[in-house]
Design a protein around this motif. Sequence first.
Motif, mmCIF file in Angstrom:
data_model
loop_
_atom_site.group_PDB
_atom_site.id
_atom_site.type_symbol
_atom_site.label_atom_id
_atom_site.label_comp_id
_atom_site.label_asym_id
_atom_site.label_seq_id
_atom_site.Cartn_x
_atom_site.Cartn_y
_atom_site.Cartn_z
ATOM 1 N N GLY A 118 -7.122 -7.054 11.981
ATOM 2 C CA GLY A 118 -5.692 -7.309 11.963
ATOM 3 C C GLY A 118 -5.153 -7.394 10.551
ATOM 4 O O GLY A 118 -5.786 -6.986 9.568
ATOM 5 N N ALA A 119 -3.898 -7.922 10.465
ATOM 6 C CA ALA A 119 -3.206 -8.081 9.185
ATOM 7 C C ALA A 119 -3.075 -6.744 8.438
ATOM 8 O O ALA A 119 -3.125 -6.701 7.206
ATOM 9 C CB ALA A 119 -3.904 -9.126 8.329
ATOM 10 N N ALA A 142 -1.133 -7.990 14.417
ATOM 11 C CA ALA A 142 -1.819 -9.180 14.930
ATOM 12 C C ALA A 142 -2.774 -8.754 16.056
ATOM 13 O O ALA A 142 -2.602 -7.680 16.659
ATOM 14 C CB ALA A 142 -0.796 -10.187 15.438
ATOM 15 N N PRO A 143 -3.765 -9.578 16.430
ATOM 16 C CA PRO A 143 -4.103 -10.848 15.763
ATOM 17 C C PRO A 143 -4.832 -10.619 14.455
ATOM 18 O O PRO A 143 -5.502 -9.608 14.292
ATOM 19 C CB PRO A 143 -4.986 -11.547 16.785
ATOM 20 N N GLY A 144 -4.690 -11.553 13.544
ATOM 21 C CA GLY A 144 -5.341 -11.461 12.266
ATOM 22 C C GLY A 144 -6.443 -12.491 12.141
ATOM 23 O O GLY A 144 -6.227 -13.673 12.437
ATOM 24 N N ARG A 145 -7.653 -12.054 11.713
ATOM 25 C CA ARG A 145 -8.781 -12.956 11.561
ATOM 26 C C ARG A 145 -9.394 -12.749 10.192
ATOM 27 O O ARG A 145 -9.583 -11.611 9.766
ATOM 28 C CB ARG A 145 -9.837 -12.717 12.637
ATOM 29 N N PHE A 181 -6.465 -17.551 10.914
ATOM 30 C CA PHE A 181 -6.118 -16.814 12.122
ATOM 31 C C PHE A 181 -4.611 -16.896 12.374
ATOM 32 O O PHE A 181 -3.999 -17.928 12.130
ATOM 33 C CB PHE A 181 -6.864 -17.403 13.331
ATOM 34 N N PHE A 182 -4.043 -15.743 12.814
ATOM 35 C CA PHE A 182 -2.687 -15.783 13.361
ATOM 36 C C PHE A 182 -2.654 -14.842 14.551
ATOM 37 O O PHE A 182 -3.276 -13.762 14.547
ATOM 38 C CB PHE A 182 -1.601 -15.458 12.327
ATOM 39 N N GLY A 183 -1.945 -15.252 15.589
ATOM 40 C CA GLY A 183 -1.973 -14.528 16.843
ATOM 41 C C GLY A 183 -0.804 -13.612 17.086
ATOM 42 O O GLY A 183 -0.815 -12.841 18.045
ATOM 43 N N THR A 184 0.226 -13.694 16.280
ATOM 44 C CA THR A 184 1.399 -12.824 16.461
ATOM 45 C C THR A 184 1.684 -12.066 15.179
ATOM 46 O O THR A 184 1.266 -12.471 14.084
ATOM 47 C CB THR A 184 2.624 -13.662 16.845
ATOM 48 N N GLY A 185 2.396 -10.932 15.348
ATOM 49 C CA GLY A 185 2.749 -10.127 14.189
ATOM 50 C C GLY A 185 3.586 -10.904 13.194
ATOM 51 O O GLY A 185 4.409 -11.742 13.573
ATOM 52 N N GLN A 186 3.376 -10.626 11.923
ATOM 53 C CA GLN A 186 4.066 -11.331 10.866
ATOM 54 C C GLN A 186 4.904 -10.357 10.037
ATOM 55 O O GLN A 186 4.547 -9.182 9.879
ATOM 56 C CB GLN A 186 3.070 -12.047 9.944
ATOM 57 N N THR A 187 6.015 -10.834 9.507
ATOM 58 C CA THR A 187 6.876 -10.046 8.615
ATOM 59 C C THR A 187 6.981 -10.792 7.287
ATOM 60 O O THR A 187 7.340 -11.974 7.261
ATOM 61 C CB THR A 187 8.264 -9.843 9.216
ATOM 62 N N VAL A 188 6.680 -10.078 6.193
ATOM 63 C CA VAL A 188 6.643 -10.684 4.870
ATOM 64 C C VAL A 188 7.788 -10.113 4.043
ATOM 65 O O VAL A 188 7.893 -8.889 3.876
ATOM 66 C CB VAL A 188 5.298 -10.424 4.166
#
Length: 531
Positions: free
Chosen positions: A44-45, A62-65, A75-82
């Motif tokens: 992920g990520a 996502a998910p990111g490990r 860990f994050f389970g949902t998509g992220q916006t930076v």
Amino acid sequence: MSNRLDFFFRQKVTEAELDLAFAQLEQADRNLASDLGVHGVISGAVPAPHSPVPNLSVDLTAPGRAYDNLGQRIFFGTGQTVDCAVDVSGIPTDVSTSGSERWVGIFLRFTRLLSEPRTDGNSQQVYFRRDESFVLVVRQAPEGPVGQAPKPALQPDELLLCDVRRRPGQTQILAADLDTSRRQAFIFARGTSVAVESGTWDVLSPSTETVQATLDEVDAELAGHFSGAARRHGAGAVDYAPHGFITSTTVQEAVDEVADKLSSAAAGTPGASRVGADAVPGTPNLLPAGTVDAQLSSLLGFVNAHQGAATGAHHASAIGATPHGYISGTSVQAQLQEVVTRLGETTANSPGASRVGGDALAGTPHSLPASSLRQQMAALLGFLNGHVTQSADAHAASSVSVADAGNLLTAGTVEAALAEVLSTFSGGHFRGNETSAGQHKAILQPVLGAGRVLLLDTQGAGAQPRGCASTPTATRCGSPSTPPGMGAPGPATPPGRRRAVSASHATRPSSSMTPASPPPSPPGRARCDSR
């Protein structure tokens, strides 16, 4: 294993002691990961331009490990916006200088999420839950010239996900602006920490019996093999599937067969007959698609036909020529036309004859030196005019021929003809260098025929000829001692005319002459008769 705490019976456990027990257990997990070298982004990520409309932010899948360098799990389970418009300190990441760029790094950091606030016995608020969480951090590097701008430094407690390029006036971050070449991907264990057993290997000989050294040896072997520096295959050990005119089954045999068949000069199966050639258009000749051998045969025929052509091989205008001398044309056609034009010129001082050379001509009394034809013709004209206008000694009389149309002479030159005439004249006359020049010495007559022959017929004028008697109607000629009857009057002769007649033979002595009656003479004529 973790460090342990030994709680005892009826022990009054404090908050700190309970926290320490959990902290030691958690630290044991982190130490295990750190000791094995497990760190980096596992899955992920993955960065991508913001969707649906790109802007100055980046989306992470996502998910990111991941595990950081301290062994902490992220860990994050949902998509992220930076948001990449500002960095972690809130400073804009814009590029202000034209021709420059700036690199921005997106980092992932471990943190804890505090929740469930409670009030303890000291009336202090505490958070009962402290869950594992994460923080996305944007760090920027100084801007610099395009292609030379530095990238943000790596952080010991953060993981780099990607680098983002910022440009002057940029409003969107596109896929071309994302660089994952430095992304800190997951490493399960360091190769230097994992052993191998190489005792039964035939090819690889690692410097140390670790995975890392073994992989380095494999890489060196492959690099040497791929570059041809080492571990090359023998061509005879590489299989080949027969194809076309090649029947061999290994690369070595196929290469040898190709070389032999392409170099063959055997009639009917030369190497050129195995090489294809596409059609070659052209005018007036073209080559159809076929083999090189067939096209070479066609070309040879074209060349031989061209070189053997008696006429029409080339247009003269298509053959180049270098200007030379007074010829300025650049093709054979132009130069030939110019030559003809120049040779036909009659312009004063530059006629065509001045462009034709003549070699030296020997002769006597005149000769011609080597020069142009015009100069030699001018010299000849001078010789001729000088000769024609020469007042004396132009020719020796012996060099001038006589055209005797009446066949009166036996001589063939002027010199001989004059001698012949003078010789004949001087036989009965006095010569010019003698007294009484031109007068008769004697009159000699050959036999002139039978009967009476006319010797002299003259128009009388003035005195009578010597030896002639005149009557009112005629004059008779004879010698001063003409016997009686020799000068007897004949038929009337016209006044003023004297006539001489020979009767039969040459003049005889007067004693043998017999008077005869002369034929009548016209009035006024003088007659001299010979009987």
